[in-house]
Design an enzyme around this catalytic site. Structure first.
Site, PDB file in Angstrom:
ATOM      1  N   ASP A   1      22.762  33.200 -66.680  1.00 30.26           N
ATOM      2  CA  ASP A   1      22.446  32.603 -67.980  1.00 30.26           C
ATOM      3  C   ASP A   1      21.000  32.125 -68.035  1.00 30.26           C
ATOM      4  O   ASP A   1      20.302  32.348 -69.020  1.00 30.26           O
ATOM      5  CB  ASP A   1      23.397  31.435 -68.268  1.00 30.26           C
ATOM      6  CG  ASP A   1      23.119  30.790 -69.603  1.00 30.26           C
ATOM      7  OD1 ASP A   1      23.020  31.516 -70.611  1.00 30.26           O
ATOM      8  OD2 ASP A   1      22.992  29.547 -69.643  1.00 30.26           O
TER       9      ASP A   1
ATOM     10  N   CYS B   1      47.071  26.925 -60.939  1.00 34.48           N
ATOM     11  CA  CYS B   1      46.458  26.124 -59.882  1.00 34.48           C
ATOM     12  C   CYS B   1      46.841  24.655 -60.039  1.00 34.48           C
ATOM     13  O   CYS B   1      46.873  24.126 -61.146  1.00 34.48           O
ATOM     14  CB  CYS B   1      44.937  26.233 -59.938  1.00 34.48           C
ATOM     15  SG  CYS B   1      44.294  27.713 -59.193  1.00 34.48           S
ATOM     16  N   HIS B   2      47.079  24.021 -58.898  1.00 33.52           N
ATOM     17  CA  HIS B   2      47.329  22.579 -58.895  1.00 33.52           C
ATOM     18  C   HIS B   2      45.993  21.837 -58.968  1.00 33.52           C
ATOM     19  O   HIS B   2      45.029  22.255 -58.325  1.00 33.52           O
ATOM     20  CB  HIS B   2      48.036  22.157 -57.603  1.00 33.52           C
ATOM     21  CG  HIS B   2      49.420  22.687 -57.478  1.00 33.52           C
ATOM     22  ND1 HIS B   2      49.693  23.960 -57.023  1.00 33.52           N
ATOM     23  CD2 HIS B   2      50.619  22.121 -57.755  1.00 33.52           C
ATOM     24  CE1 HIS B   2      50.999  24.149 -57.028  1.00 33.52           C
ATOM     25  NE2 HIS B   2      51.580  23.058 -57.459  1.00 33.52           N
TER      26      HIS B   2
END
Length: 155
Positions: free
Chosen positions: A126, A74-75
């Site tokens: 979480d 990914c850029h």
């Protein structure tokens, strides 16, 4: 169909976007955290760890900003908007997470939207896992995207 992340020898590489025009782009993604009704009540304000939805919203924003660090090809993008919505849905029962991201750039922002949703969903898990370890994260998907060469997409 050829995949853009592989060169002619089949080796992974980062796509060259240097000649692509800069356009306004938006992506919307969603995911679900499915849980027991009692756990959903905790998510809506009764959790000992605090504001479950608020913490998950911040985590999603942070995740969007770190996408290029997590997904190898990914850029890094200049993100101009990240909006994370968490909606308690008793019909699931669970929490529906939606991320809307915008940028003006040479490549799409879909991965950032999907990462934002994933991280927000993981954060919900979480924060509530002490109450229910059997929660399920499901349905993470791109709902729509606009901008770029491939045009608009809607699920």
């Amino acid at each position: 169909m050829s995949l853009t992340h592989f060169d002619q020898q089949g080796q992974a590489h980062m796509v060259d976007i240097s000649t692509k025009p800069t356009t306004a782009r938006e992506a919307v993604a969603e995911g679900l955290v499915l849980m027991q009704p009692e756990t959903l009540v905790l998510a809506q304000g009764g959790a000992a760890k605090g504001d479950v939805m608020g913490v998950a919203r911040l985590a999603g924003i942070m995740g969007a900003k770190r996408t290029a660090d997590l997904i190898p090809l990914c850029h890094p993008l200049p993100i101009s908007k990240v909006a994370i919505e968490l909606e308690a849905d008793p019909d699931l029962p669970g929490i529906r997470v939606t991320a809307t991201l915008r940028t003006t750039g040479q490549t799409g922002i879909e991965m950032e939207a999907l990462t934002a949703v994933s991280v927000a969903c993981l954060t919900v898990y979480d924060m509530l896992k002490a109450a229910e370890k059997g929660m399920r994260i499901e349905g993470i998907r791109l709902l729509r995207k606009t901008g770029g060469k491939s045009g608009a997409y809607e699920a």
